[in-house]
Design an enzyme around this catalytic site. Structure first.
Site: not given
Ligand code: TEU
Length: 538
Positions: A265, A213
């Site tokens: 990610e 993440d």
């Molecule tokens: O997401 C990282 C992230 O910055 C974006 O995809 C986020 O969903 C977006 O900025 C929201 O507007 C990851 C995860 O996939 C996400 O579900 C989590 O909320 C986030 O990290 C925090 O752990």
């Protein structure tokens, strides 16, 4: 060489990976929230679908402020989801069915209920406990202003002020996400040691890989400088030191005799910077968000596909292809709009969408995606053609994005509505007790259940089943664009004898010479209708 004969060690290079958002997949104990019992009961469904691996969103104990991305214990299972013993059984059962398991690791931040954070609050300023996070005195005469100008990705400032043990207003702590997700300080060796141990904990339990993440976010620029240009390099994203962390992680993964993998990610603007994470001694793969964000447009898609392959080639990493996940608007909805791109800056909530067009394009996009070289991610419900649920009442929304932006960003609940399995009314077999799911399902989902689609040759589900089966056996050569195609047509071959043709133009186009139509996303005759993909034996 095809996927089925690829060496076991290389399974990840061409894997079809199914994303399970546990909370919304299947509810085994009937409390309205999905769980591991539910997943275990549906493993035969996933095996039959033809996927190679499952990626689980975080399944750890969590106050669920951010759907589990706020972890309070990295070595256990959220009690609402089940137990560690159950997770071990699940891993074993999946392996028996030939399905590998990837779990989410959240190293950028933890929950404010993690014992490290509660200890840090209690220990007060200048303590070793606070060194594991980013505690700073505020600016302004009385420290009443945040230490810098960073913004939370969920809206509002990235700093929250704490009340010290003596009751006085005190230091501030950094959180790039919600205020219940304090950022960990990766310059502290405790943090690195802890996560290396967590990796081993799960690898030792048979987990085949980790989805990392916010993989680009762990290291912050020295001195935590203000952001001066929001479009320039950010002091909390893609800071060079992060690569050292992944080199250490890779050594751990490579210490296991069978292949264990990482998928990062990283939402990064610069493909060359992205590729650095995929160097041979770092992560095995990363999510291709350029493809996900790309509009349904032949020229743009071809550019993204070409650029993606060019980016990955020098580091010898396979590309990945993603259309949807738990953070973005479902692509059936996106593809039915006038603007078919995706951007966090504007989710285009409630922008008019043509459902039939969206489904037609989603079918075509599925066959395009599954024909490309590399790995592919399928988000639960995508194989059922589910659309974004845009009309959830405000009071049921749980995403902190919604609350922290006061609704200016509608958030991500609409793509997280529990899966419809069977029957004509909610909960559509999500559970058997009839308990209302944690987010309400739309009545129209009666037409989208697994039960309804199974055996219907025209359903999205049967398209995915056939496509995944064919994909497993098809030639795995490099992609070569077919010359001389009409404008608006994407056409390429993969090794000997396989071609994929996508018609994104407004009218029908002739099919290239072929021996057999292997699979099509819609009716084809001698011509290929608009928004249709066909796989050909040539
Ligand atoms: O997401 C990282 C992230 O910055 C974006 O995809 C986020 O969903 C977006 O900025 C929201 O507007 C990851 C995860 O996939 C996400 O579900 C989590 O909320 C986030 O990290 C925090 O752990």
């Amino acid at each position: 060489m095809n996927h089925s004969t690829q060496g076991e060690q290389n399974w990840w290079r061409g894997a079809a990976i199914y994303q399970v958002y546990v909370r919304s997949f299947a509810d085994g104990d009937g409390d309205g929230t999905g769980d591991l019992a539910g997943v275990r009961a549906k493993l035969p469904y996933l095996a039959d679908l033809g996927i190679d691996a499952i990626w689980f969103n975080p399944w750890y104990p969590s106050p669920m402020d951010d759907g589990g991305y706020d972890v309070s214990d990295y070595r256990d299972i959220e009690p609402v989801f089940g137990t560690l013993t159950e997770a071990e059984k699940l891993i074993e059962e999946a392996h028996t069915l030939g399905i590998r398991i990837i779990i989410d690791i959240v190293p950028n931040h933890c929950s404010d209920e993690h014992p490290w954070f509660t200890a840090a609050l209690a220990a007060g300023p200048d303590s070793l406990e606070r060194e594991r996070f980013w505690f700073r005195r505020g600016r302004g005469e009385h420290g009443e202003l945040p230490p810098n100008n960073w913004r939370s990705r969920f809206g509002g400032p990235a700093w929250t002020r704490v009340t010290e043990p003596d009751g006085a207003p005190g230091e501030w702590f950094l959180h790039l996400y919600s205020s219940r997700q304090p950022d960990l300080n990766w310059t502290n060796p405790d943090v690195a040691d802890e996560f290396e141990d967590i990796l081993r904990f799960w690898f030792n339990r048979g987990v085949d890989g980790f989805r990392i993440d916010v993989a680009d976010g762990l290291v912050k620029a020295d001195g935590l400088p203000d952001v001066t240009d929001p479009d320039g390099p950010l002091p909390y994203s893609d800071v060079d030191g992060v690569h050292e962390i992944y080199r250490a992680w890779r050594r751990i993964a490579d210490g296991y005799p069978d292949r264990r993998i990482f998928v990062g990610e990283m939402w990064l603007p610069d493909p060359a910077r992205f590729a650095m994470y995929l160097r041979p001694d770092e992560l095995h793969s990363g999510f291709n968000f350029d493809f996900l964000s790309c509009p349904w447009d032949a020229r743009r898609l071809r550019e993204v596909i070409t650029a993606t392959l060019a980016t990955h080639a020098p580091v010898h990493a396979p590309a990945t292809w993603v259309l949807s996940n738990h953070d973005v608007t479902r692509h059936v909805t996106r593809y039915g709009r006038a603007d078919t791109s995706f951007s966090f800056a504007d989710r285009q909530h409630l922008a008019p969408t043509d459902r039939e067009l969206g489904i037609r394009r989603a079918r075509a996009a599925a066959l395009l995606t599954l024909a490309l070289p590399g790995g592919v991610y399928i988000y639960q419900g995508e194989e059922l053609g589910l659309a974004e649920v845009e009309d959830l009442p405000d009071e049921v929304r749980q995403d902190p994005v919604f609350t922290r932006t006061a609704g200016a960003d509608i958030g991500r609940d609409g793509c997280r509505v529990p899966i419809p399995w069977a029957g004509d009314a909610p909960p559509f077999g999500f559970n058997t007790t009839g308990t209302a799911p944690w987010l309400p399902q739309p009545a129209e989902w009666s037409a989208h259940t697994v039960e309804r689609q199974t055996g219907d040759p025209d359903s999205m589900l049967e398209l995915y089943r056939r496509a995944l089966r064919l994909r497993a056996g098809r030639p795995d050569g490099p992609i070569e664009w077919l010359a001389g195609q009409p404008s608006g047509v994407l056409a390429f071959t993969r090794g000997d004898g396989f071609a994929c043709v996508v018609n994104l133009s407004p009218g029908p186009v002739p099919l290239p010479a072929h021996r057999e139509v292997l699979l099509a996303s819609g009716p084809v005759t001698q011509t290929l209708p608009p928004d249709t993909t066909v796989w050909l034996r040539i």
